[in-house]
Design an enzyme around this catalytic site. Sequence first.
Site, mmCIF file in Angstrom:
data_model
loop_
_atom_site.group_PDB
_atom_site.id
_atom_site.type_symbol
_atom_site.label_atom_id
_atom_site.label_comp_id
_atom_site.label_asym_id
_atom_site.label_seq_id
_atom_site.Cartn_x
_atom_site.Cartn_y
_atom_site.Cartn_z
ATOM 1 N N ARG A 21 26.884 74.896 28.641
ATOM 2 C CA ARG A 21 25.676 75.647 28.679
ATOM 3 C C ARG A 21 24.548 74.781 28.196
ATOM 4 O O ARG A 21 24.669 74.015 27.229
ATOM 5 C CB ARG A 21 25.766 76.711 27.482
ATOM 6 C CG ARG A 21 24.844 77.963 27.476
ATOM 7 C CD ARG A 21 25.237 79.047 26.654
ATOM 8 N NE ARG A 21 26.402 79.762 26.946
ATOM 9 C CZ ARG A 21 26.488 80.924 26.457
ATOM 10 N NH1 ARG A 21 26.017 81.210 25.320
ATOM 11 N NH2 ARG A 21 27.680 81.460 26.708
ATOM 12 N N SER A 112 25.284 83.547 29.421
ATOM 13 C CA SER A 112 25.562 84.657 28.799
ATOM 14 C C SER A 112 24.088 85.416 28.347
ATOM 15 O O SER A 112 23.283 85.527 29.053
ATOM 16 C CB SER A 112 26.217 84.469 27.459
ATOM 17 O OG SER A 112 26.723 85.791 26.961
ATOM 18 N N HIS A 113 23.813 85.258 27.097
ATOM 19 C CA HIS A 113 22.647 86.058 26.683
ATOM 20 C C HIS A 113 21.582 85.282 26.425
ATOM 21 O O HIS A 113 20.396 85.422 26.024
ATOM 22 C CB HIS A 113 23.032 86.667 25.141
ATOM 23 C CG HIS A 113 23.684 85.630 24.339
ATOM 24 N ND1 HIS A 113 24.955 85.322 24.522
ATOM 25 C CD2 HIS A 113 23.196 85.241 23.407
ATOM 26 C CE1 HIS A 113 25.190 84.375 23.561
ATOM 27 N NE2 HIS A 113 24.022 84.320 22.925
ATOM 28 N N ASP A 276 24.853 92.331 28.015
ATOM 29 C CA ASP A 276 24.066 91.210 28.021
ATOM 30 C C ASP A 276 24.146 90.575 29.392
ATOM 31 O O ASP A 276 24.157 91.123 30.331
ATOM 32 C CB ASP A 276 24.676 90.129 26.845
ATOM 33 C CG ASP A 276 25.890 89.779 27.521
ATOM 34 O OD1 ASP A 276 26.748 90.268 28.159
ATOM 35 O OD2 ASP A 276 26.643 88.638 27.036
ATOM 36 N N ASP A 278 25.525 88.225 31.079
ATOM 37 C CA ASP A 278 26.776 88.408 31.997
ATOM 38 C C ASP A 278 27.685 89.590 31.874
ATOM 39 O O ASP A 278 28.864 89.537 32.579
ATOM 40 C CB ASP A 278 27.528 86.981 31.827
ATOM 41 C CG ASP A 278 27.975 86.911 30.577
ATOM 42 O OD1 ASP A 278 27.595 87.413 29.645
ATOM 43 O OD2 ASP A 278 29.473 86.034 30.122
ATOM 44 N N ASP A 280 29.145 90.816 29.483
ATOM 45 C CA ASP A 280 30.727 90.926 28.403
ATOM 46 C C ASP A 280 30.267 91.520 27.022
ATOM 47 O O ASP A 280 31.201 91.770 26.336
ATOM 48 C CB ASP A 280 31.294 89.730 28.463
ATOM 49 C CG ASP A 280 30.752 88.517 27.876
ATOM 50 O OD1 ASP A 280 29.299 88.822 27.630
ATOM 51 O OD2 ASP A 280 30.807 87.364 27.987
ATOM 52 N N ARG A 281 29.164 91.810 26.782
ATOM 53 C CA ARG A 281 28.802 92.243 25.525
ATOM 54 C C ARG A 281 28.282 93.716 25.617
ATOM 55 O O ARG A 281 27.838 94.158 26.513
ATOM 56 C CB ARG A 281 27.564 91.403 24.857
ATOM 57 C CG ARG A 281 28.101 89.835 24.608
ATOM 58 C CD ARG A 281 26.870 89.262 23.791
ATOM 59 N NE ARG A 281 27.237 87.921 23.371
ATOM 60 C CZ ARG A 281 26.997 87.180 22.416
ATOM 61 N NH1 ARG A 281 25.851 87.595 21.582
ATOM 62 N NH2 ARG A 281 27.274 85.985 22.207
ATOM 63 N N LYS A 375 35.850 89.853 27.102
ATOM 64 C CA LYS A 375 35.280 91.105 26.613
ATOM 65 C C LYS A 375 34.372 91.864 27.797
ATOM 66 O O LYS A 375 34.132 91.022 28.681
ATOM 67 C CB LYS A 375 34.290 90.509 25.158
ATOM 68 C CG LYS A 375 33.324 89.628 25.753
ATOM 69 C CD LYS A 375 32.646 89.212 24.386
ATOM 70 C CE LYS A 375 31.270 88.126 24.468
ATOM 71 N NZ LYS A 375 31.943 86.625 24.558
HETATM 72 C C1 VG1 Z 1 28.723 83.287 20.342
HETATM 73 C C2 VG1 Z 1 29.372 84.309 19.456
HETATM 74 C C3 VG1 Z 1 30.974 84.495 19.873
HETATM 75 C C4 VG1 Z 1 30.991 84.591 21.372
HETATM 76 C C5 VG1 Z 1 30.428 83.607 22.011
HETATM 77 C C6 VG1 Z 1 30.297 83.812 23.728
HETATM 78 O O1 VG1 Z 1 29.286 81.922 19.975
HETATM 79 O O2 VG1 Z 1 29.249 84.149 18.157
HETATM 80 O O3 VG1 Z 1 31.326 85.467 19.229
HETATM 81 O O4 VG1 Z 1 32.461 84.717 21.797
HETATM 82 O O5 VG1 Z 1 28.958 83.483 21.729
HETATM 83 O O6 VG1 Z 1 29.883 85.115 24.008
HETATM 84 P P1 VG1 Z 1 28.742 80.976 18.818
HETATM 85 O O7 VG1 Z 1 29.434 79.691 18.970
HETATM 86 O O8 VG1 Z 1 27.154 80.612 19.378
HETATM 87 O O9 VG1 Z 1 28.710 81.700 17.803
HETATM 88 V V1 VG1 Z 1 29.022 85.269 25.520
HETATM 89 O O10 VG1 Z 1 28.508 86.711 25.663
HETATM 90 O O11 VG1 Z 1 28.095 83.972 25.568
HETATM 91 O O12 VG1 Z 1 30.203 84.931 26.495
HETATM 92 CO CO CO Z 2 28.088 87.283 27.507
#
Ligand code: VG1
Ligand code: CO
Length: 542
Positions: A21, A112-113, A276, A278, A280-281, A375
């Site tokens: 990312r 993702s988000h 979110d 993608d 998954d949230r 998720k």
């Molecule tokens: C964050 C969250 C984690 C999640 C990850 C990917 O990671 O805390 O719980 O699995 O994002 O989610 P970090 O290392 O920033 O705490 V997603 O929706 O980006 O696939």
């Molecule tokens: Co996501």
Amino acid sequence: MIREIATRPIAGQRPGTSGLRKKVAEFQAPHYVENFVQSIFDSLEGFAGQTLVLGGDGRYFNRETVQTVLRIAAANGFGRVLVGQGGILSTPAVSCLIRKRHAFGGIILSASHNPGGPEGDFGIKYNVSNGGPAPEKVTEAIYAGTRRIARYRILDAPPVDIDRIGDVRLGNMAVEIVDPVAEYRALMETLVDFDRIRALFRAGFRMRFDAMSAVTGPYAKAILEGALGAPAGTVMHGEPLPDFGGHHPDPNLVHARQIYDLAMGPDAPDLCAASDGDGDRNLIVGRGLFVTPSDSLAVLAANAHLAPGYAQGIAGIARSMPTSRAADRVAAAKRIAIYETPTGWKYFGNLLDAGLATICGEESAGTGSNHLREKDGVWAVLLWLNVLAARGASVAEIVRRHWAEYGRNYYARHDYEEVDADGANALVAALRERLPKLPGTRAGALAIAEADDFAYHDPVDGSDTLHQGVRIHFADHSRIVYRLSGTGTAGATLRVYIERFEADPARHGLETGQALGDLIALSRSLADIPRFTGRAEPSTVT
Ligand code: VG1
Ligand code: CO
């Protein structure tokens, strides 16, 4: 014609918590995408003639990257690539397709988000044949590949039309453009009771789902407004936009403020939800009550048997370490196993494959089950709808009864975002150093019972994952956890997770800030956060 292009390693192509990312501009640099995708394929064996699934959340640079991946996949000998129409596939839909179509793996284009657009972020994730995120072994091999890459293979060919459903050829490879929603919707129909939810909407149940101008728009519209008969307009921001309309597609109380305000307002719908970038949230807000993701996991685990897909009961629950221990109480009551894993969905894969866990979740708004290996935001909303329909109660009633039965775990996450990376690393290093001396000492009014740096031993493959966050357990069962984010693209983000258990129902109605006040102050002083980060307050509280 297949071409071999000479290249050299590009620094920093190390997959984090959830794939690679970075800022869009970094991905746009010459050879950047090609190097990483070739390194993914170089880390794999036996994919000749096999199927790859490919799609993304529609963010800026999604369409261009789809074309690049297709040409590299063709040159490397894949037999077929399934691409979501328009390059669109949610993360759970990729997982679903990999499993249903017995694909070798999948590539998901998403950050993702994180925000999108030319100034925003982009990302590439690789998923393996069980449909889940590549385990650490694979991501480390990919990273090693990026550090020694000297050439990539790419097919010289004009762009594929990814907007028309059907089969086309690209060199010796088939490209199948698929409806992004169809297989996913069919899977949902086997898990939750569509008839019952349809009846709920017919009886006047009102909900709003905020797709945040990201990938879940088409899924939510097809399933909620289409198959389940919710009124048009139930889905807000339902068109995926390259810049998500300029917002962070992060379904939390800050970025999904609109849905939160709606739920707290005078004409609140029965259920407000969001997903979110993608897909998954998930965010769940009942009329007047926000459900923390940790509570949502516990409630869904306690009630899953009300949905047809889980009517036989659940085998076990898994949660990431920083997730509150509300789910542990459900597991204890049901006499099933609870697993505590490092942050990131990849650690649930083995437990799900082995049938040890059925429902999994993370405090960061991720919930899922053994139906796939990611998720799944829309699934969580559908399971909530099924539970609401089956119990004939409101979200708030269900959650309050849950607390009365199991006790309440007050919970908050404080993020100190984009702080200086050296300061953040020094903070964690200093904490680690003090760990052996902490147990038995007092911190403010609280006695520290245990303190450690979380390490995970995978019960299925025996692998060990170390240094996953500092946990401080207090004698009254409160807990503070410190860890650094693995998904940021600028500086470092310190996450502090604060939790207090309250058994007494007379004390279940407090504001979270009130219930956690002393622990919050302690979280700052204990780790010297202001000194190491220069911040007196977190930038985001969820
Ligand atoms: C964050 C969250 C984690 C999640 C990850 C990917 O990671 O805390 O719980 O699995 O994002 O989610 P970090 O290392 O920033 O705490 V997603 O929706 O980006 O696939
Ligand atoms: Co996501």
